[in-house]
Design a protein around this motif. Structure first.
Motif, PDB file in Angstrom:
ATOM      1  N   ASP A 121      46.255  40.775  31.065  1.00 30.00           N
ATOM      2  CA  ASP A 121      45.976  39.405  30.642  1.00 30.00           C
ATOM      3  C   ASP A 121      45.289  38.675  31.785  1.00 30.00           C
ATOM      4  OD1 ASP A 121      45.991  36.870  29.547  1.00 30.00           O
ATOM      5  OD2 ASP A 121      48.135  36.538  29.888  1.00 30.00           O
ATOM      6  N   LEU A 122      44.000  38.407  31.628  1.00 29.55           N
ATOM      7  CA  LEU A 122      43.197  37.812  32.694  1.00 29.55           C
ATOM      8  C   LEU A 122      42.850  36.380  32.320  1.00 29.55           C
ATOM      9  CD1 LEU A 122      40.793  40.856  33.256  1.00 29.55           C
ATOM     10  CD2 LEU A 122      42.935  40.347  34.449  1.00 29.55           C
ATOM     11  N   GLY A 123      43.740  35.452  32.597  1.00 27.25           N
ATOM     12  CA  GLY A 123      43.520  34.061  32.237  1.00 27.25           C
ATOM     13  C   GLY A 123      42.382  33.433  33.015  1.00 27.25           C
ATOM     14  N   GLY A 124      41.404  32.880  32.288  1.00 28.83           N
ATOM     15  CA  GLY A 124      40.331  32.123  32.920  1.00 28.83           C
ATOM     16  C   GLY A 124      39.244  32.937  33.591  1.00 28.83           C
ATOM     17  N   CYS A 125      39.271  34.252  33.490  1.00 33.51           N
ATOM     18  CA  CYS A 125      38.261  35.087  34.146  1.00 33.51           C
ATOM     19  C   CYS A 125      36.925  34.991  33.405  1.00 33.51           C
ATOM     20  CB  CYS A 125      38.742  36.531  34.184  1.00 33.51           C
ATOM     21  SG  CYS A 125      37.725  37.610  35.204  1.00 33.51           S
ATOM     22  N   VAL A 126      35.832  34.935  34.157  1.00 32.13           N
ATOM     23  CA  VAL A 126      34.505  34.853  33.549  1.00 32.13           C
ATOM     24  C   VAL A 126      34.096  36.212  32.995  1.00 32.13           C
ATOM     25  CG1 VAL A 126      32.050  34.419  33.969  1.00 32.13           C
ATOM     26  CG2 VAL A 126      33.781  32.981  35.063  1.00 32.13           C
ATOM     27  N   ILE A 127      33.635  36.217  31.743  1.00 32.64           N
ATOM     28  CA  ILE A 127      33.055  37.414  31.140  1.00 32.64           C
ATOM     29  C   ILE A 127      31.598  37.099  30.804  1.00 32.64           C
ATOM     30  CG2 ILE A 127      35.215  38.347  30.226  1.00 32.64           C
ATOM     31  CD1 ILE A 127      34.535  37.096  27.536  1.00 32.64           C
ATOM     32  N   GLU A 128      30.729  38.071  31.015  1.00 28.59           N
ATOM     33  CA  GLU A 128      29.314  37.805  30.778  1.00 28.59           C
ATOM     34  C   GLU A 128      28.569  39.079  30.419  1.00 28.59           C
ATOM     35  OE1 GLU A 128      28.228  36.211  34.617  1.00 28.59           O
ATOM     36  OE2 GLU A 128      27.588  38.186  35.353  1.00 28.59           O
ATOM     37  N   LYS A 129      27.523  38.894  29.641  1.00 24.09           N
ATOM     38  CA  LYS A 129      26.562  39.961  29.370  1.00 24.09           C
ATOM     39  C   LYS A 129      25.207  39.407  29.794  1.00 24.09           C
ATOM     40  CE  LYS A 129      25.069  43.315  25.918  1.00 24.09           C
ATOM     41  NZ  LYS A 129      25.442  44.449  26.789  1.00 24.09           N
ATOM     42  N   PRO A 130      24.608  39.982  30.857  1.00 28.95           N
ATOM     43  CA  PRO A 130      23.386  39.418  31.417  1.00 28.95           C
ATOM     44  C   PRO A 130      22.326  39.110  30.366  1.00 28.95           C
ATOM     45  CG  PRO A 130      24.200  41.150  32.846  1.00 28.95           C
ATOM     46  CD  PRO A 130      25.076  41.157  31.617  1.00 28.95           C
ATOM     47  N   LYS A 131      21.782  37.897  30.483  1.00 28.69           N
ATOM     48  CA  LYS A 131      20.723  37.363  29.641  1.00 28.69           C
ATOM     49  C   LYS A 131      21.190  37.019  28.223  1.00 28.69           C
ATOM     50  CE  LYS A 131      17.672  37.999  32.929  1.00 28.69           C
ATOM     51  NZ  LYS A 131      17.072  36.853  33.656  1.00 28.69           N
ATOM     52  N   VAL A 132      22.427  37.372  27.869  1.00 32.29           N
ATOM     53  CA  VAL A 132      22.960  37.045  26.547  1.00 32.29           C
ATOM     54  C   VAL A 132      23.824  35.795  26.620  1.00 32.29           C
ATOM     55  CG1 VAL A 132      24.414  37.814  24.627  1.00 32.29           C
ATOM     56  CG2 VAL A 132      22.869  39.435  25.764  1.00 32.29           C
ATOM     57  N   GLY A 133      24.828  35.825  27.485  1.00 28.19           N
ATOM     58  CA  GLY A 133      25.698  34.674  27.624  1.00 28.19           C
ATOM     59  C   GLY A 133      26.889  34.992  28.501  1.00 28.19           C
ATOM     60  N   GLY A 134      27.623  33.946  28.843  1.00 28.96           N
ATOM     61  CA  GLY A 134      28.806  34.123  29.667  1.00 28.96           C
ATOM     62  C   GLY A 134      29.736  32.939  29.496  1.00 28.96           C
ATOM     63  N   GLY A 135      31.009  33.155  29.817  1.00 29.37           N
ATOM     64  CA  GLY A 135      31.973  32.072  29.706  1.00 29.37           C
ATOM     65  C   GLY A 135      33.296  32.441  30.335  1.00 29.37           C
ATOM     66  N   LYS A 137      32.502  29.807  19.832  1.00 26.96           N
ATOM     67  CA  LYS A 137      32.715  30.820  18.792  1.00 26.96           C
ATOM     68  C   LYS A 137      31.475  31.695  18.637  1.00 26.96           C
ATOM     69  CE  LYS A 137      33.934  31.129  13.876  1.00 26.96           C
ATOM     70  NZ  LYS A 137      34.152  30.315  12.651  1.00 26.96           N
ATOM     71  N   ARG A 138      30.299  31.068  18.638  1.00 26.38           N
ATOM     72  CA  ARG A 138      29.060  31.837  18.536  1.00 26.38           C
ATOM     73  C   ARG A 138      28.806  32.665  19.795  1.00 26.38           C
ATOM     74  NH1 ARG A 138      24.890  28.788  18.544  1.00 26.38           N
ATOM     75  NH2 ARG A 138      25.782  26.700  18.677  1.00 26.38           N
ATOM     76  N   LEU A 139      29.166  32.103  20.961  1.00 23.35           N
ATOM     77  CA  LEU A 139      29.035  32.845  22.210  1.00 23.35           C
ATOM     78  C   LEU A 139      29.862  34.117  22.192  1.00 23.35           C
ATOM     79  CD1 LEU A 139      28.474  33.334  25.248  1.00 23.35           C
ATOM     80  CD2 LEU A 139      30.296  31.682  25.741  1.00 23.35           C
ATOM     81  N   TYR A 140      31.136  34.018  21.819  1.00 21.78           N
ATOM     82  CA  TYR A 140      32.009  35.188  21.844  1.00 21.78           C
ATOM     83  C   TYR A 140      31.608  36.217  20.790  1.00 21.78           C
ATOM     84  CZ  TYR A 140      34.768  32.221  24.917  1.00 21.78           C
ATOM     85  OH  TYR A 140      35.170  31.402  25.955  1.00 21.78           O
ATOM     86  N   ALA A 141      31.053  35.752  19.679  1.00 18.71           N
ATOM     87  CA  ALA A 141      30.526  36.694  18.686  1.00 18.71           C
ATOM     88  C   ALA A 141      29.333  37.451  19.270  1.00 18.71           C
ATOM     89  CB  ALA A 141      30.130  35.948  17.416  1.00 18.71           C
ATOM     90  N   ALA A 142      28.460  36.742  20.000  1.00 11.40           N
ATOM     91  CA  ALA A 142      27.301  37.392  20.624  1.00 11.40           C
ATOM     92  C   ALA A 142      27.733  38.397  21.680  1.00 11.40           C
ATOM     93  CB  ALA A 142      26.383  36.340  21.239  1.00 11.40           C
ATOM     94  N   LEU A 143      28.876  38.138  22.343  1.00 13.83           N
ATOM     95  CA  LEU A 143      29.410  39.076  23.330  1.00 13.83           C
ATOM     96  C   LEU A 143      30.196  40.210  22.677  1.00 13.83           C
ATOM     97  CD1 LEU A 143      30.661  36.618  26.132  1.00 13.83           C
ATOM     98  CD2 LEU A 143      28.499  37.875  26.012  1.00 13.83           C
ATOM     99  N   LYS A 144      30.312  40.148  21.343  1.00 12.93           N
ATOM    100  CA  LYS A 144      30.961  41.206  20.540  1.00 12.93           C
ATOM    101  C   LYS A 144      32.463  41.329  20.840  1.00 12.93           C
ATOM    102  CE  LYS A 144      26.619  43.805  20.129  1.00 12.93           C
ATOM    103  NZ  LYS A 144      26.274  43.132  18.873  1.00 12.93           N
TER     104      LYS A 144
END
Length: 223
Positions: free
Chosen positions: A85-99, A149-156
């Motif tokens: 459980d990684l609370g608050g950790c940044v996840i990203e896919k280069p050039k697609v999005g991150g959060g 919601k759209r960001l996380y869908a794009a990150l699959k």
């Protein structure tokens, strides 16, 4: 690498303004690597950047901590399945999005490991996607149900939870083959968990997250 654009500067003065600003991927990287923003939650999607400088409210912090207990009790009841459980950790896919979701959950093996000298972010080109991410909405519900919601869908991300603190409800979404989320009544990640049970747990939160967690543990013992 470019510096953060002038359209984004207004978000860098510690003012808790929740507003998406036009930006580039390079602006996002610059914001992530800006040490003055270490306590901020940073998001980027479709040419827009969000820098959330707001602090957690009491209810937000209370449920945020409760989720770790919920995950622990759930996986213990299922035979001790491994999770991270990684609370608050940044996840990203280069050039697609991150959060930086409030919770990032990996189940089983193959969760990310940080190496010296690497950015302190999870690059989804190098690591598998989390099984679940969660946003706790105290003042950000519209954002969580739209742009994020759209960001996380794009990150699959296979499953996405939104905790509506004021509405005392949890909304869960499963990623479909068409790449869009569909609301679900049972979790696919925490297999067999009724989402309504999370909403009921939320209603007990005023008694403290310890009491809410113990009540949750009693309920899942009967599932």
């Amino acid at each position: 690498m470019t510096t953060v654009s002038s359209s984004t500067i207004s978000l860098l003065d510690n003012t808790p303004i929740i507003q998406w600003q036009p930006a580039t991927w390079e602006d996002y990287i610059a914001a992530c690597e800006d040490r003055t923003l270490e306590s901020a939650r940073i998001f980027f999607y479709e040419g827009y950047l969000l820098i959330d400088m707001g602090n957690e409210g009491i209810n937000h912090a209370r449920f945020n901590a409760l989720l770790t207990l919920v995950f622990g009790f759930w996986f213990t009841s299922k035979g001790g399945q491994a999770f991270d459980d990684l609370g608050g950790c940044v996840i990203e896919k280069p050039k697609v999005g991150g959060g930086a979701p409030d919770r990032v959950l990996y189940i089983g093996e193959g969760f990310p490991q940080w190496q010296e000298g690497e950015p302190r972010r999870i690059n989804l080109d190098n690591w598998r996607v989390p099984d679940l991410v969660c946003e706790i909405a105290d003042t950000t519900l519209a954002n969580d149900l739209d742009e994020k919601k759209r960001l996380y869908a794009a990150l699959k991300i296979p499953e996405y939870w939104v905790v509506d603190i004021k509405g005392e409800r949890v909304l869960a979404f499963r990623l479909q083959e068409n790449g869009k989320y569909r609301e679900c009544e049972f979790s696919g990640v925490l297999e067999g968990l009724p989402i309504s049970l999370l909403s009921e747990t939320l209603k007990i939160l005023s008694q403290g997250n310890g009491m809410a967690a113990m009540w949750f543990a009693q309920q899942i013992a009967a599932l």
